[in-house]
Design a protein around this motif. Structure first.
Motif, mmCIF file in Angstrom:
data_model
loop_
_atom_site.group_PDB
_atom_site.id
_atom_site.type_symbol
_atom_site.label_atom_id
_atom_site.label_comp_id
_atom_site.label_asym_id
_atom_site.label_seq_id
_atom_site.Cartn_x
_atom_site.Cartn_y
_atom_site.Cartn_z
ATOM 1 N N SER A 5 126.637 19.082 37.776
ATOM 2 C CA SER A 5 125.286 18.982 37.245
ATOM 3 C C SER A 5 124.558 20.326 37.310
ATOM 4 C CB SER A 5 124.506 17.948 38.073
ATOM 5 O OG SER A 5 123.165 17.874 37.656
ATOM 6 N N TRP A 6 123.724 20.550 36.324
ATOM 7 C CA TRP A 6 122.897 21.750 36.328
ATOM 8 C C TRP A 6 121.811 21.666 37.397
ATOM 9 C CZ3 TRP A 6 121.754 22.195 30.382
ATOM 10 C CH2 TRP A 6 122.934 22.535 29.712
ATOM 11 N N TRP A 7 121.551 20.465 37.901
ATOM 12 C CA TRP A 7 120.509 20.266 38.901
ATOM 13 C C TRP A 7 121.066 19.476 40.074
ATOM 14 C CZ3 TRP A 7 119.722 18.199 33.847
ATOM 15 C CH2 TRP A 7 119.036 19.050 32.992
ATOM 16 N N PRO A 8 120.445 19.614 41.253
ATOM 17 C CA PRO A 8 120.833 18.722 42.359
ATOM 18 C C PRO A 8 120.618 17.275 41.893
ATOM 19 C CG PRO A 8 119.344 20.449 43.128
ATOM 20 C CD PRO A 8 119.377 20.539 41.618
ATOM 21 N N TYR B 106 125.974 21.680 40.678
ATOM 22 C CA TYR B 106 125.911 20.741 41.803
ATOM 23 C C TYR B 106 126.908 19.606 41.564
ATOM 24 C CZ TYR B 106 121.706 23.386 42.657
ATOM 25 O OH TYR B 106 120.840 24.412 42.892
ATOM 26 N N GLU C 36 117.128 15.823 41.679
ATOM 27 C CA GLU C 36 116.339 16.440 40.618
ATOM 28 C C GLU C 36 116.817 15.980 39.231
ATOM 29 O OE1 GLU C 36 115.355 20.954 39.123
ATOM 30 O OE2 GLU C 36 115.801 20.662 41.251
ATOM 31 N N ALA C 37 118.121 15.739 39.086
ATOM 32 C CA ALA C 37 118.681 15.271 37.811
ATOM 33 C C ALA C 37 118.098 13.914 37.417
ATOM 34 C CB ALA C 37 120.202 15.189 37.897
ATOM 35 N N GLU D 57 125.648 27.702 40.864
ATOM 36 C CA GLU D 57 124.540 27.162 40.085
ATOM 37 C C GLU D 57 124.796 25.735 39.603
ATOM 38 O OE1 GLU D 57 123.316 29.859 37.019
ATOM 39 O OE2 GLU D 57 123.250 31.547 38.410
ATOM 40 N N LYS E 70 114.820 15.035 35.806
ATOM 41 C CA LYS E 70 115.016 15.858 34.602
ATOM 42 C C LYS E 70 115.634 15.058 33.453
ATOM 43 C CE LYS E 70 114.205 20.219 36.049
ATOM 44 N NZ LYS E 70 113.232 21.109 35.454
ATOM 45 N N CYS E 71 116.579 14.199 33.768
ATOM 46 C CA CYS E 71 117.293 13.430 32.733
ATOM 47 C C CYS E 71 116.681 12.056 32.494
ATOM 48 C CB CYS E 71 118.764 13.275 33.117
ATOM 49 S SG CYS E 71 119.628 14.843 33.255
ATOM 50 N N THR F 178 123.865 13.290 33.558
ATOM 51 C CA THR F 178 123.305 14.597 33.877
ATOM 52 C C THR F 178 123.864 15.648 32.932
ATOM 53 O OG1 THR F 178 122.786 16.143 35.667
ATOM 54 C CG2 THR F 178 125.051 15.299 35.581
#
Length: 185
Positions: free
Chosen positions: A22-25, A94, A28-29, A92, A32-33, A44
């Protein structure tokens, strides 16, 4: 080695792990998603790595410029990394594993340890002359020995450019009629 050839070699082998990078933890995903916690693995943003009992690891993502899912070998059977920066080493990204108790639905937990019975490439009929110039290989369907179908997809759930990992029933009904299945051998 071409993608179809790579995919054909996977038949008969067990999935050891599936990891979504994932681009985010994960926490956080969810925000964001705009997804439920247990859908982070599916929806994600970021590539997927599948590790097989041979030691081989393949990577999957989508490439909007090709309107296709792309596949590559991350690691060969000897454990040698074949990419300059493997996903597992990218600080970068996750990792979210398929059997994560919080961020993956239980259907994904049951994919670990299953054998690949068949692999098919899902090709979408071009909707325009511009799209006809592209491969339009919008999905890779891994049919497991349990009957579960794991689909690495380029927007098949919502007609977007998003890379997702979905079940067959999550393919949008508006898209389903435009798909042709080509068995990878």
């Amino acid at each position: 080695m071409g993608s179809a050839k790579i995919l054909g070699t996977l038949v008969g082998h067990r999935i050891v792990t599936m990891t979504r990078y994932s681009w985010w933890p994960p926490k956080e995903a969810v925000v964001k998603c705009i997804v439920a916690s247990h859908d982070v693995f599916l929806l994600t943003s970021g590539p997927l790595a599948i590790t097989f009992d041979t030691g081989q690891v393949i990577g999957l993502a989508s490439d909007p410029s090709l309107n296709s899912v792309v596949v590559w070998i991350e690691q060969d059977e000897t454990g040698r990394a074949l990419q300059p920066e493997p996903m597992s080493a990218d600080k970068e990204l996750y990792p979210v594993v398929a059997d994560d108790p919080k961020y993956a639905d239980s259907i994904w937990h049951s994919t670990v340890g299953r054998r690949v019975a068949r692999v098919a490439i899902l090709v979408r009929r071009a909707g325009s002359a511009q799209m006809a110039e592209l491969p339009n290989e919008v999905g890779l369907c891994f049919v497991l020995d349990s009957g579960i179908k794991v689909i690495a997809a380029h927007g098949l759930h919502d007609d977007s450019d998003d890379f997702v990992v979905i079940r067959e029933e999550m393919i949008s009904s508006d898209i389903r009629a435009d798909l042709k299945e080509v068995v990878a051998e």
